[in-house]
Design a protein around this motif. Sequence first.
Motif, short mmCIF file in Angstrom:
data_model
loop_
_atom_site.label_atom_id
_atom_site.label_comp_id
_atom_site.label_asym_id
_atom_site.label_seq_id
_atom_site.Cartn_x
_atom_site.Cartn_y
_atom_site.Cartn_z
N THR A 81 -13.58 -38.01 -7.32
CA THR A 81 -13.50 -39.02 -6.49
C THR A 81 -12.93 -40.25 -6.96
OG1 THR A 81 -15.67 -39.74 -6.21
CG2 THR A 81 -15.05 -37.69 -4.82
N ARG A 82 -12.28 -41.12 -6.01
CA ARG A 82 -12.19 -42.44 -6.43
C ARG A 82 -13.34 -43.35 -6.63
NH1 ARG A 82 -6.83 -43.07 -6.60
NH2 ARG A 82 -5.32 -41.58 -5.37
N ALA A 83 -14.22 -43.12 -5.90
CA ALA A 83 -15.62 -43.81 -5.74
C ALA A 83 -16.34 -43.82 -7.33
CB ALA A 83 -16.57 -43.41 -4.75
N PHE A 84 -16.07 -42.57 -7.82
CA PHE A 84 -16.83 -42.16 -8.88
C PHE A 84 -15.88 -42.80 -10.02
CE2 PHE A 84 -17.22 -39.66 -12.90
CZ PHE A 84 -18.44 -39.68 -12.96
N ALA A 85 -14.71 -42.93 -10.05
CA ALA A 85 -13.90 -43.68 -11.09
C ALA A 85 -13.85 -45.15 -11.07
CB ALA A 85 -12.22 -43.16 -10.63
N ARG A 86 -14.55 -45.59 -9.68
CA ARG A 86 -14.80 -47.09 -9.79
C ARG A 86 -15.79 -47.42 -10.39
NH1 ARG A 86 -12.17 -46.66 -4.72
NH2 ARG A 86 -14.30 -46.46 -3.74
N ALA A 87 -17.05 -46.57 -10.28
CA ALA A 87 -18.33 -46.86 -10.46
C ALA A 87 -18.60 -46.35 -12.03
CB ALA A 87 -19.51 -46.42 -9.83
N ILE A 144 -10.67 -37.25 -24.92
CA ILE A 144 -9.54 -37.15 -23.81
C ILE A 144 -9.82 -38.58 -23.29
CG2 ILE A 144 -9.00 -36.26 -21.34
CD1 ILE A 144 -11.28 -34.08 -23.52
N GLY A 145 -8.92 -39.57 -23.26
CA GLY A 145 -8.56 -40.79 -23.10
C GLY A 145 -8.26 -40.85 -21.48
N SER A 146 -9.18 -40.36 -20.53
CA SER A 146 -8.88 -40.22 -18.94
C SER A 146 -8.96 -41.68 -18.61
CB SER A 146 -9.39 -39.26 -18.57
OG SER A 146 -10.96 -39.48 -18.53
N ASN A 147 -10.12 -42.29 -18.97
CA ASN A 147 -10.34 -43.52 -18.31
C ASN A 147 -10.98 -43.40 -16.91
OD1 ASN A 147 -11.25 -46.23 -18.64
ND2 ASN A 147 -9.08 -47.11 -18.44
N PHE A 148 -11.33 -42.07 -16.64
CA PHE A 148 -11.77 -41.85 -15.29
C PHE A 148 -10.85 -41.79 -14.17
CE2 PHE A 148 -15.59 -43.37 -17.47
CZ PHE A 148 -16.84 -42.27 -17.42
N GLY A 149 -9.44 -41.72 -14.77
CA GLY A 149 -8.47 -41.84 -13.67
C GLY A 149 -7.98 -43.26 -13.33
N ARG A 150 -8.41 -43.97 -14.10
CA ARG A 150 -7.99 -45.54 -13.89
C ARG A 150 -6.52 -45.83 -14.79
NH1 ARG A 150 -12.87 -48.51 -15.97
NH2 ARG A 150 -11.89 -50.33 -15.03
N PRO A 151 -5.74 -46.80 -14.18
CA PRO A 151 -4.63 -47.01 -14.74
C PRO A 151 -4.10 -47.32 -16.14
CG PRO A 151 -5.06 -48.39 -12.88
CD PRO A 151 -6.40 -47.60 -13.15
N PRO A 168 -11.37 -31.42 -13.21
CA PRO A 168 -11.27 -32.69 -12.92
C PRO A 168 -10.10 -33.61 -13.46
CG PRO A 168 -13.35 -32.16 -12.69
CD PRO A 168 -12.85 -31.29 -13.46
N TYR A 169 -9.95 -33.35 -14.83
CA TYR A 169 -8.96 -34.30 -15.65
C TYR A 169 -7.65 -34.03 -15.02
CZ TYR A 169 -12.42 -34.81 -19.42
OH TYR A 169 -13.20 -35.22 -20.40
N ALA A 170 -7.25 -32.66 -14.30
CA ALA A 170 -5.86 -32.81 -13.47
C ALA A 170 -5.98 -34.01 -12.32
CB ALA A 170 -5.71 -31.45 -12.83
N THR A 171 -6.95 -34.33 -11.51
CA THR A 171 -6.90 -35.16 -10.79
C THR A 171 -6.71 -36.50 -11.24
OG1 THR A 171 -8.43 -33.94 -9.41
CG2 THR A 171 -8.52 -36.25 -8.84
N TYR A 172 -7.51 -36.72 -12.43
CA TYR A 172 -7.14 -38.00 -13.09
C TYR A 172 -5.93 -38.56 -13.51
CZ TYR A 172 -12.53 -38.25 -13.86
OH TYR A 172 -13.98 -38.17 -13.59
N GLN A 173 -5.19 -37.25 -13.88
CA GLN A 173 -3.75 -37.34 -14.56
C GLN A 173 -2.89 -37.62 -13.38
OE1 GLN A 173 -1.97 -37.20 -17.94
NE2 GLN A 173 -1.21 -38.46 -16.35
N GLU A 174 -3.17 -36.97 -12.05
CA GLU A 174 -2.35 -37.47 -11.00
C GLU A 174 -2.45 -38.78 -10.51
OE1 GLU A 174 -3.81 -34.30 -8.16
OE2 GLU A 174 -3.21 -32.67 -9.34
N ARG A 175 -3.48 -39.38 -10.66
CA ARG A 175 -3.72 -40.38 -10.27
C ARG A 175 -2.91 -41.78 -11.17
NH1 ARG A 175 -10.07 -40.37 -9.63
NH2 ARG A 175 -10.28 -38.92 -8.04
N VAL A 176 -2.50 -41.46 -12.13
CA VAL A 176 -2.14 -42.48 -13.04
C VAL A 176 -0.62 -42.23 -13.67
CG1 VAL A 176 -4.36 -43.09 -13.89
CG2 VAL A 176 -2.99 -41.49 -15.32
N GLU A 177 0.23 -43.02 -13.72
CA GLU A 177 1.56 -42.65 -14.29
C GLU A 177 1.66 -42.70 -15.78
OE1 GLU A 177 4.18 -46.06 -12.91
OE2 GLU A 177 3.20 -45.96 -10.84
N ARG A 178 0.68 -43.16 -16.33
CA ARG A 178 0.69 -42.84 -18.10
C ARG A 178 0.15 -41.38 -18.35
NH1 ARG A 178 -4.82 -42.60 -19.87
NH2 ARG A 178 -6.37 -43.41 -18.23
N GLU A 179 0.70 -41.16 -19.39
CA GLU A 179 0.18 -39.75 -19.92
C GLU A 179 -1.27 -40.06 -20.42
OE1 GLU A 179 2.51 -36.26 -21.95
OE2 GLU A 179 1.65 -37.69 -23.75
#
Length: 157
Positions: A15-21, A81-88, A137-148
């Motif tokens: 969720t986006r809320a999780f990615a923010r917190a 994995i440098g996902s940064n929780f799906g942040r930009p 969930p890493y797939a969701t994080y990748q979908e949210r960002v333009e970076r690889e």
Amino acid sequence: MTALGVRIVQKVSSTRAFARAAPHVVPALDRAVHRLTGGKVLLSAQMLPGVILTSTGARSGLARRTPLACMPEEGGSWLLIGSNFGRPGHPAWTHNLLAHPDAEINWRGEDIPVTAHLLRGRERDAAWKAVLAFWPPYATYQERVEREIRLFRVLPR
């Protein structure tokens, strides 16, 4: 954790809320619990395996300790994995490893000197498939960002 528990955690972590917190809460809790248990416990490792990465700051040159989820591989290496929780932006620790690939991880209470290698091309593609099978969930994080999302393989040195 039960299969139902894992599915619930995966749903919440997407969720986006999780990615923010999470970037503010999870690392702070992990550092505190890791210190209090003498390096034996990472709170987030109850969901995913985790390490404490000690890298050299890309600009500062200072030691930086970062709790990270990881994917252990057969043969004694780990994927970070440098996902940064799906942040930009890319997380700071990835910049540090690009500048200074020699680092250290604390894995289950043991300090291990490692060298990090940024994965690219086919090597990254194969690792990414394994990572998605390991934690969807890493797939969701990748979908949210333009970076690889950066993937690093760390090997003991």
